[in-house]
Design a protein around this motif. Structure first.
Motif, short mmCIF file in Angstrom:
data_model
loop_
_atom_site.label_atom_id
_atom_site.label_comp_id
_atom_site.label_asym_id
_atom_site.label_seq_id
_atom_site.Cartn_x
_atom_site.Cartn_y
_atom_site.Cartn_z
N MET A 24 1.42 -1.63 0.27
CA MET A 24 0.29 -0.23 -0.03
C MET A 24 0.91 0.77 -0.24
O MET A 24 1.97 1.23 0.89
CB MET A 24 -0.95 -0.16 1.80
CG MET A 24 -2.70 0.99 1.53
SD MET A 24 -2.21 1.26 2.58
CE MET A 24 -0.97 2.03 3.66
N GLU A 25 0.41 2.19 -0.71
CA GLU A 25 1.23 3.61 -0.83
C GLU A 25 0.82 4.80 0.41
O GLU A 25 -0.16 4.39 -0.07
CB GLU A 25 1.09 4.14 -2.64
CG GLU A 25 2.17 5.11 -2.34
CD GLU A 25 2.25 5.04 -4.36
OE1 GLU A 25 3.10 6.31 -4.50
OE2 GLU A 25 2.00 4.63 -4.51
N ILE A 26 1.17 5.05 0.85
CA ILE A 26 1.11 6.13 1.58
C ILE A 26 0.72 7.60 1.01
O ILE A 26 1.24 7.67 0.43
CB ILE A 26 2.16 6.61 3.06
CG1 ILE A 26 2.28 5.51 3.50
CG2 ILE A 26 1.91 7.44 3.58
CD1 ILE A 26 2.75 4.99 5.31
N THR A 27 -0.83 7.97 1.05
CA THR A 27 -1.22 9.46 0.08
C THR A 27 -1.71 9.85 1.87
O THR A 27 -1.59 10.17 2.17
CB THR A 27 -1.76 8.32 -0.97
OG1 THR A 27 -3.51 8.31 -0.57
CG2 THR A 27 -1.53 7.39 -1.74
N THR B 156 -4.70 8.87 3.17
CA THR B 156 -4.59 7.73 4.26
C THR B 156 -4.65 7.82 5.28
O THR B 156 -4.12 8.46 6.32
CB THR B 156 -3.07 7.07 4.31
OG1 THR B 156 -2.25 7.11 2.71
CG2 THR B 156 -2.42 5.62 5.06
N ASN C 266 -1.51 -4.04 11.19
CA ASN C 266 -1.36 -3.36 9.18
C ASN C 266 -1.31 -4.44 8.57
O ASN C 266 -1.45 -4.33 7.56
CB ASN C 266 0.42 -3.26 9.58
CG ASN C 266 0.14 -1.10 9.82
OD1 ASN C 266 -0.73 -0.38 9.35
ND2 ASN C 266 1.02 -1.42 11.39
N PHE D 255 -5.13 -4.46 7.99
CA PHE D 255 -5.05 -2.92 6.61
C PHE D 255 -5.05 -3.76 5.06
O PHE D 255 -6.18 -3.75 4.55
CB PHE D 255 -4.37 -2.07 6.56
CG PHE D 255 -5.04 -1.39 7.90
CD1 PHE D 255 -6.40 -1.69 8.37
CD2 PHE D 255 -4.19 -0.76 9.26
CE1 PHE D 255 -6.54 -0.90 9.42
CE2 PHE D 255 -4.82 0.40 10.23
CZ PHE D 255 -5.76 0.32 10.30
N LYS D 256 -3.89 -4.55 5.46
CA LYS D 256 -3.17 -4.74 4.24
C LYS D 256 -4.35 -5.86 3.43
O LYS D 256 -4.80 -6.35 1.57
CB LYS D 256 -2.40 -5.79 3.97
CG LYS D 256 -1.09 -5.49 2.87
CD LYS D 256 0.11 -6.28 3.25
CE LYS D 256 1.31 -5.80 3.42
NZ LYS D 256 2.40 -6.84 4.13
N ASN E 88 -7.23 -4.05 1.84
CA ASN E 88 -7.11 -3.27 1.32
C ASN E 88 -7.25 -2.06 1.77
O ASN E 88 -8.06 -1.23 0.71
CB ASN E 88 -7.78 -3.88 -0.12
CG ASN E 88 -7.02 -2.76 -1.40
OD1 ASN E 88 -6.08 -2.71 -1.06
ND2 ASN E 88 -7.79 -3.33 -2.47
N GLU E 89 -7.50 -1.78 2.77
CA GLU E 89 -7.61 -0.31 3.58
C GLU E 89 -6.12 0.56 3.41
O GLU E 89 -5.30 0.12 3.65
CB GLU E 89 -7.88 -0.46 4.56
CG GLU E 89 -9.74 -0.64 5.09
CD GLU E 89 -10.18 0.29 4.49
OE1 GLU E 89 -10.19 1.41 5.90
OE2 GLU E 89 -11.48 -0.11 3.95
N ASN E 90 -6.91 1.59 2.78
CA ASN E 90 -5.70 2.66 2.46
C ASN E 90 -5.46 2.94 4.10
O ASN E 90 -6.01 4.58 3.82
CB ASN E 90 -6.00 3.58 1.89
CG ASN E 90 -4.31 4.80 1.57
OD1 ASN E 90 -3.78 4.63 2.02
ND2 ASN E 90 -5.06 5.92 0.48
N SER E 91 -5.02 2.57 5.24
CA SER E 91 -5.25 2.92 6.42
C SER E 91 -3.13 2.62 6.72
O SER E 91 -2.63 1.27 6.37
CB SER E 91 -6.54 2.44 7.25
OG SER E 91 -6.85 2.32 7.18
#
Ligand code: NAP
Length: 287
Positions: A1-4, A7, A27, A30-31, A34-37
């Motif tokens: 996941m990319e931190i944006t 996030t 973490n 979240f993976k 598929n959560e952007n967290s």
């Protein structure tokens, strides 16, 4: 996941938080989802707790877990707590609900789920809890809400055991609760169905010790050690050799984390089962 920029931040607060498995568990969850967290851990001094919580609100932190020694203290800084957290008197999970911080407790339900997962019915069981510390409180209170036949508490410090007895009796006066030290001389061992070790014995630096000997208990007794590091405590090893059914502490650890995620993300039961796959991965951190 990319931190944006979008996030979302979740975290653990406590002191000490060194070696906590929570960042790894959350973490990985979240993976899978598929959560952007992202989930971090913060070691917090008590004098900074109030400012920190205000800061969390300002930064719109989505949720956090609370561990030793702040599970009770945190309640002063929250907008509301769930009925369960109120009964247990402690919070381990906080959700930011439209700017309001609401406290929950998933420790008790996380503990009970190990029995549900194993299809073990707690009804009419005589249960022996070893220990009267923080974990024993969550366990004792959650058992107090079930149709248990009796609870015995064995603890080195009798005063603490009597406090736990009082607490359980306040929740449910129908369950007889007896108290003893770890010699268990006053407890009818042959009638015990489930033993729960919630002392720190078995965990480093006491990994070569056992809280009690298993002589005198029925062969059908279930031995549940909530210590999860090492996974196979000395008590579990001996119980297995003697032919008892055993349960380890890892599922409780994972279940309470999964239940925090359920609260934060409004997950459904079938999502929760998917998250159990992390258990195998966690084992590698517990060697
Ligand atoms: P705690 O509040 O510090 O309580 C420790 C308990 O262990 C007390 O009952 C204490 O008895 C007893 N104890 C410690 N050293 C002892 C010794 N040398 N001889 C006899 N009794 C001793 O700790 P806690 O938070 O309840 O945690 C207890 C254990 O449960 C830890 O190993 C922790 O890792 C584990 N745990 C697992 C999970 C999970 O999810 N699986 C969750 C929470 C905790 P006294 O009252 O006499 O001091």
């Amino acid at each position: 996941m990319e931190i944006t920029w979008s996030t979302k931040l979740y975290c653990l607060i406590g002191n000490p938080i060194d070696k906590s498995l929570s960042p790894i568990i959350h973490n990985n969850i979240f993976k899978i989802l598929n959560e952007n967290s992202i989930y971090l851990a913060f070691n917090v001094e008590e004098k900074n707790l109030k400012n920190l919580i205000n800061g969390f609100k300002s930064m719109n932190v989505q949720g956090f877990n609370v561990t030793i020694p702040y599970k009770k203290k945190i309640i002063d800084y929250l907008d509301d707590i769930s009925p369960e957290a109120n009964i247990i008197g402690a919070v381990n999970t906080v959700k930011n609900q439209n700017g309001k911080l609401i406290g929950y407790n998933t420790d008790g339900e996380g503990f009970l789920r190990t029995f549900y997962d194993e299809n073990i019915d707690l009804k009419n069981k005589n249960i022996l809890i070893l220990g009267a510390g923080g974990a024993a409180y969550g366990i004792g209170v959650s058992l107090g809400l079930k149709e248990i036949k009796s609870i015995s508490i064995g603890n080195r410090n009798l005063e603490k055991a009597y406090l736990l007895q009082k607490r359980i009796n306040k929740i449910n006066s129908n369950i007889p609760v007896t108290v003893d030290n770890l010699s268990l001389n006053n407890i009818e061992k042959e009638n015990i169905h489930i033993i729960i070790n919630s002392t720190s014995i078995g965990m480093y630096p006491m990994e070569n010790l056992v809280p009690i000997e298993l002589n005198g208990f029925s062969k059908d007794t279930i031995i549940y050690d909530i210590v999860y590091k090492p996974q196979n405590t000395q008590l579990i090893e001996i119980a297995k050799l003697k032919g008892f059914k055993t349960l380890g502490g890892l599922s409780m650890l994972l279940n309470q984390a999964i239940l925090s995620q359920k609260i934060w993300l409004d997950l459904r039961e079938d999502d929760l089962n998917r998250l159990k796959s992390i258990e195998g991965k966690l084992s590698t951190y517990l060697k």
